[in-house]
Design an enzyme around this catalytic site. Structure first.
Site, PDB file in Angstrom:
ATOM      1  N   TYR A 119      -4.467   9.756  -2.429  1.00 47.80           N
ATOM      2  CA  TYR A 119      -3.220   9.777  -1.664  1.00 47.80           C
ATOM      3  C   TYR A 119      -2.294  10.912  -2.091  1.00 47.80           C
ATOM      4  O   TYR A 119      -1.322  11.206  -1.399  1.00 47.80           O
ATOM      5  CB  TYR A 119      -2.469   8.450  -1.811  1.00 47.80           C
ATOM      6  CG  TYR A 119      -3.222   7.244  -1.325  1.00 47.80           C
ATOM      7  CD1 TYR A 119      -4.375   7.353  -0.535  1.00 47.80           C
ATOM      8  CD2 TYR A 119      -2.795   5.964  -1.664  1.00 47.80           C
ATOM      9  CE1 TYR A 119      -5.059   6.228  -0.103  1.00 47.80           C
ATOM     10  CE2 TYR A 119      -3.479   4.833  -1.238  1.00 47.80           C
ATOM     11  CZ  TYR A 119      -4.611   4.969  -0.464  1.00 47.80           C
ATOM     12  OH  TYR A 119      -5.288   3.857  -0.049  1.00 47.80           O
ATOM     13  N   SER A 125     -14.191  -0.681  -3.099  1.00 51.70           N
ATOM     14  CA  SER A 125     -13.502  -0.617  -1.819  1.00 51.70           C
ATOM     15  C   SER A 125     -14.443  -0.072  -0.752  1.00 51.70           C
ATOM     16  O   SER A 125     -15.380   0.676  -1.065  1.00 51.70           O
ATOM     17  CB  SER A 125     -12.259   0.280  -1.938  1.00 51.70           C
ATOM     18  OG  SER A 125     -11.588   0.385  -0.700  1.00 51.70           O
ATOM     19  N   GLY A 140       0.821  -1.200   0.000  1.00 49.92           N
ATOM     20  CA  GLY A 140       0.000   0.000   0.000  1.00 49.92           C
ATOM     21  C   GLY A 140       0.854   1.250   0.000  1.00 49.92           C
ATOM     22  O   GLY A 140       1.895   1.306   0.665  1.00 49.92           O
ATOM     23  N   ASP A 159      -0.715  -0.775  -4.537  1.00 50.69           N
ATOM     24  CA  ASP A 159      -2.047  -0.186  -4.398  1.00 50.69           C
ATOM     25  C   ASP A 159      -1.904   1.316  -4.235  1.00 50.69           C
ATOM     26  O   ASP A 159      -1.303   1.803  -3.266  1.00 50.69           O
ATOM     27  CB  ASP A 159      -2.757  -0.780  -3.179  1.00 50.69           C
ATOM     28  CG  ASP A 159      -4.125  -0.156  -2.973  1.00 50.69           C
ATOM     29  OD1 ASP A 159      -5.063  -0.530  -3.705  1.00 50.69           O
ATOM     30  OD2 ASP A 159      -4.264   0.716  -2.093  1.00 50.69           O
ATOM     31  N   HIS A 199     -13.054   4.084  -4.802  1.00 54.32           N
ATOM     32  CA  HIS A 199     -12.439   4.183  -3.477  1.00 54.32           C
ATOM     33  C   HIS A 199     -13.440   3.972  -2.342  1.00 54.32           C
ATOM     34  O   HIS A 199     -13.148   3.288  -1.361  1.00 54.32           O
ATOM     35  CB  HIS A 199     -11.746   5.549  -3.330  1.00 54.32           C
ATOM     36  CG  HIS A 199     -10.647   5.558  -2.321  1.00 54.32           C
ATOM     37  ND1 HIS A 199      -9.450   6.204  -2.534  1.00 54.32           N
ATOM     38  CD2 HIS A 199     -10.540   5.010  -1.094  1.00 54.32           C
ATOM     39  CE1 HIS A 199      -8.663   6.051  -1.476  1.00 54.32           C
ATOM     40  NE2 HIS A 199      -9.305   5.331  -0.592  1.00 54.32           N
ATOM     41  N   LYS A 248      -7.274   4.053  -7.520  1.00 53.94           N
ATOM     42  CA  LYS A 248      -8.667   4.203  -7.117  1.00 53.94           C
ATOM     43  C   LYS A 248      -9.249   5.560  -7.500  1.00 53.94           C
ATOM     44  O   LYS A 248      -8.565   6.587  -7.451  1.00 53.94           O
ATOM     45  CB  LYS A 248      -8.775   3.991  -5.599  1.00 53.94           C
ATOM     46  CG  LYS A 248      -8.333   2.593  -5.161  1.00 53.94           C
ATOM     47  CD  LYS A 248      -8.589   2.313  -3.701  1.00 53.94           C
ATOM     48  CE  LYS A 248      -7.549   2.892  -2.772  1.00 53.94           C
ATOM     49  NZ  LYS A 248      -6.231   2.263  -2.904  1.00 53.94           N
TER      50      LYS A 248
END
Length: 315
Positions: free
Chosen positions: A57, A169, A27, A52, A119, A86
């Site tokens: 982010y 997710s 991640g 990922d 997401h 995502k």
């Protein structure tokens, strides 16, 4: 003759196309871009082949730079790396999906995304502000789009050939059932918080029945309290098999048929999280039968706001 332990190199077939997803995933939720780049390169050097990422982010470019440097050096081939990213909540409207997707591809420096994930099932007010809030600090949601409409836009990305698979997710079983029943292209991956304190057995059974990979984030508890890695069942097994508690939790994740994500900025910890070995069956049964603590560390399934992402303004 000793048989090498191949658990860390497990690859899981997805239900769309012929894609194989590495079960051990790294991640990239790391706030500092420079640290992100170094951690990504360390993970590639260690052996991680699944990364990922996420628009949210704000560090896809750093991940991309790290991957491209390693690819160009001939250390790892692009075709051996599985890249997930995502779609953020502010881009749920179908007309915004392709632009968001192309932005992620550009920042990551890749032609295709191996798995593109919504997401969260929550749509926020569309726009450039990733965390839209009203005067009282409450999230501004977007009631003008449904999750199925967003899913249809992801299906078109698969049709175009640039997204090899798609997923969801932070979704509940109820919402997942709705998408699976209506989808033309079924979800390949469902990414949720899961660990021995939140095993999500019912969700896992549903995913198995539909050929969906359940991928666990916070697989070692994300250093939250109560501390999963201090659990007496986990620590006793770790001592018995000569592994760390984190390695026990991660091995458990793969052996029960899920994939996992783990994040660190420390090279020795990255190595530790990849250096996993199969647990004996009695240890697997102990974890299922003797751990009674039940806790969810991230409230994202109720709000759409990931609790592990600090609320900071974009630079």
């Amino acid at each position: 003759m000793t048989t090498p332990d191949t658990l860390r190199n497990t690859r899981i077939g997805l239900n769309h196309g012929s894609v194989l997803m590495p079960a051990a995933g790294f991640g990239t939720l790391i706030p500092d871009p420079l640290v992100t780049k170094e951690a990504t390169k360390a993970a590639l050097g260690t052996g991680f082949r699944h990364f990922d990422c996420a628009e949210r982010y704000r560090n896809e470019a750093a991940v991309g730079e790290a991957m491209q440097e390693v690819f160009k050096a001939g250390i790892v081939r692009r075709e051996d790396v599985f890249v997930t990213t995502k779609l953020w909540n502010t881009n749920h409207r179908p007309e915004r999906v392709k632009t968001a997707f192309d932005g992620s591809r550009r920042r990551l420096g890749v032609d295709h995304i191996d798995c593109y994930i919504i997401h969260t099932p929550f749509a926020f007010k569309p726009g450039d502000e990733q965390d839209p809030r009203d005067e009282q600090g409450r999230v501004i949601y977007d009631s003008g789009v449904t999750l199925l409409e967003t899913w249809r836009a992801l299906e078109r990305l698969v049709d175009d050939g640039h997204a090899r698979s798609i997923g969801l997710s932070d979704i509940t079983l109820e919402k997942l059932r709705e998408i699976v029943s209506a989808a033309r292209i079924k979800p390949s991956v469902v990414q949720v918080e899961s660990h021995p304190y939140l095993p999500e057995w019912e969700l896992l059974d549903f995913c198995r029945g539909h050929g969906i990979v359940l991928q666990a984030f916070a697989a070692v508890g994300h250093a939250m309290e109560p501390n999963l890695l201090a659990d007496p069942v986990i620590t006793a097994i770790a001592k018995r098999v000569h592994k760390t508690p984190a390695q026990v939790a991660l091995a458990w994740a793969i052996q029960r048929g899920t994939a996992f994500l783990t994040t660190s900025t420390k090279p020795w910890r990255i190595q530790e999280n990849f250096d996993i070995s199969a647990l004996p069956e009695d240890a697997m049964q102990e974890i299922r039968d003797r751990i009674t603590t039940h806790v969810r560390f991230n409230s994202v399934v109720k709000t759409g706001v990931p609790g592990f992402i600090p609320r900071v303004a974009a630079n």
